[in-house]
Design a protein around this motif. Sequence first.
Motif, PDB file in Angstrom:
ATOM      1  N   PHE A   1      -6.828  -0.261   4.852  1.00 39.55           N
ATOM      2  CA  PHE A   1      -5.590   0.424   4.474  1.00 39.55           C
ATOM      3  C   PHE A   1      -5.851   1.900   4.175  1.00 39.55           C
ATOM      4  O   PHE A   1      -5.096   2.774   4.610  1.00 39.55           O
ATOM      5  N   LEU A   2      -6.896   2.177   3.422  1.00 40.59           N
ATOM      6  CA  LEU A   2      -7.221   3.567   3.112  1.00 40.59           C
ATOM      7  C   LEU A   2      -7.673   4.308   4.366  1.00 40.59           C
ATOM      8  O   LEU A   2      -7.203   5.420   4.647  1.00 40.59           O
TER       9      LEU A   2
ATOM     10  N   ILE B   1      -9.134  11.314   2.189  1.00 37.94           N
ATOM     11  CA  ILE B   1      -8.791  11.238   3.607  1.00 37.94           C
ATOM     12  C   ILE B   1      -9.385  12.428   4.357  1.00 37.94           C
ATOM     13  O   ILE B   1      -9.986  12.276   5.430  1.00 37.94           O
TER      14      ILE B   1
ATOM     15  N   SER C   1       2.711  -1.142   7.865  1.00 39.33           N
ATOM     16  CA  SER C   1       2.357   0.199   7.399  1.00 39.33           C
ATOM     17  C   SER C   1       1.709   1.052   8.481  1.00 39.33           C
ATOM     18  O   SER C   1       1.898   2.273   8.526  1.00 39.33           O
ATOM     19  N   PHE C   2       0.925   0.395   9.360  1.00 37.10           N
ATOM     20  CA  PHE C   2       0.161   1.132  10.380  1.00 37.10           C
ATOM     21  C   PHE C   2       0.314   0.458  11.752  1.00 37.10           C
ATOM     22  O   PHE C   2      -0.648  -0.108  12.283  1.00 37.10           O
TER      23      PHE C   2
ATOM     24  N   GLU D   1      -5.248   5.723   7.070  1.00 36.58           N
ATOM     25  CA  GLU D   1      -4.542   6.983   6.807  1.00 36.58           C
ATOM     26  C   GLU D   1      -5.231   8.173   7.461  1.00 36.58           C
ATOM     27  O   GLU D   1      -4.614   9.232   7.626  1.00 36.58           O
TER      28      GLU D   1
ATOM     29  N   TRP E   1       0.840  -1.200   0.000  1.00 41.16           N
ATOM     30  CA  TRP E   1       0.000   0.000   0.000  1.00 41.16           C
ATOM     31  C   TRP E   1       0.876   1.252   0.000  1.00 41.16           C
ATOM     32  O   TRP E   1       1.807   1.380   0.788  1.00 41.16           O
ATOM     33  N   ARG E   2       0.569   2.162  -0.902  1.00 40.51           N
ATOM     34  CA  ARG E   2       1.324   3.414  -1.000  1.00 40.51           C
ATOM     35  C   ARG E   2       0.484   4.534  -0.403  1.00 40.51           C
ATOM     36  O   ARG E   2      -0.594   4.859  -0.912  1.00 40.51           O
ATOM     37  N   LYS E   3       0.981   5.118   0.660  1.00 39.90           N
ATOM     38  CA  LYS E   3       0.243   6.160   1.363  1.00 39.90           C
ATOM     39  C   LYS E   3       0.261   7.483   0.596  1.00 39.90           C
ATOM     40  O   LYS E   3       1.143   7.727  -0.223  1.00 39.90           O
ATOM     41  N   GLY E   4      -0.712   8.312   0.913  1.00 37.98           N
ATOM     42  CA  GLY E   4      -0.710   9.679   0.418  1.00 37.98           C
ATOM     43  C   GLY E   4      -1.263   9.893  -0.971  1.00 37.98           C
ATOM     44  O   GLY E   4      -1.157  11.001  -1.510  1.00 37.98           O
ATOM     45  N   ARG E   5      -1.895   8.881  -1.574  1.00 36.86           N
ATOM     46  CA  ARG E   5      -2.399   9.042  -2.944  1.00 36.86           C
ATOM     47  C   ARG E   5      -3.775   9.681  -3.003  1.00 36.86           C
ATOM     48  O   ARG E   5      -4.178  10.192  -4.049  1.00 36.86           O
TER      49      ARG E   5
END
Length: 348
Positions: free
Chosen positions: A131-132, A110, A157-158, A135, A101-105
Amino acid sequence: MQTGADPAASDSLHVSLVAIPEAVVSTLGGIFDVMNAFAVLPAASDVIRGGPPFRVEIVGVTAEPLELASRVPITVQRSIASLDHTDIIIVPSVLLPADGWRKGRYPELIAWVRAMHARGALICSACSGLFLLAETGLFDGMDATVHFGYADAFRASFPQVPVHPERVLVVCGRREELISSGASMTWHDLVLYLIARHAGASAAQAIARFFALQWHQDGLAPYIVFEGRRDHGDTAIQTAQEWISSHFSVANPIEEMVRRAGLTERTFKRRFTQATGVSPIAYIQRLRVEDAKRRLERTDMPVDEISWQVGYEEPAFFRRLFKRMTGLAPGTYRRRFRMPDYARPAKG
């Protein structure tokens, strides 16, 4: 509901089903159809008073056609910019790319989820949709669940969100407004919970019957396949793991692992637990139960014989261990997971 209508102008609860390119179409479509059933199916509407309890819309950053993870196109019915109120937000399963998972997209999404939460919306994830939502920071320090296949990636990731992948549904938050469901088809449990919460138990039962949905009341432990951690870098422990993977049924397996590792028993047990996250005896028990699960699924072998084959001379102990680790008795597990006769290829 038509795009452009005011979600607050009706007594029905507005459900925002979030679509992003990583979303899985089966989960998104399934949630939409079941929660929208009261509006389109007479058999469902007959069990409630008044109008449909939910008005479901697929929402996204922009209102336009969108190709999902499996390359199936859908239409986003409303942009989040046009929504200043919603009652329930649901993020369906997402498919993680190979690099995770790539954060900040999705900063707009958010920010919008945070704003809707502040205005009273329930925030729900189905499977890997967490995952989303993670954030947003709303789940920090809150218990949650996620697909067991993604649990390690999620924790990496979290780490601030404690996840319990063996659990089907987790409801938390001061208003019980943060809701997560576990692996794949547990979105059934999520939508049935939301229907029961807002339309009543009778409505949830009617929907469950109509769609043949089932609550996963036994949890997800029976579905989880044990795979011992191998990426720890301890060569002596890896050597022991490689041997035990095909010799777990032998008598006194820990003594043999200690000998092969070339360590004292105390040092071996300490390093093994540190490297794999479980003690040697727990590791062996999980391997044995995993093998028993496959035998129950694929053979007619009696449970007592399976107990002996995987390394337990006392069937009663095996039965207790199996139920403790999977949540099901061996016979119940076999009935639940064995391929039914009608689905088996015809012989001859």
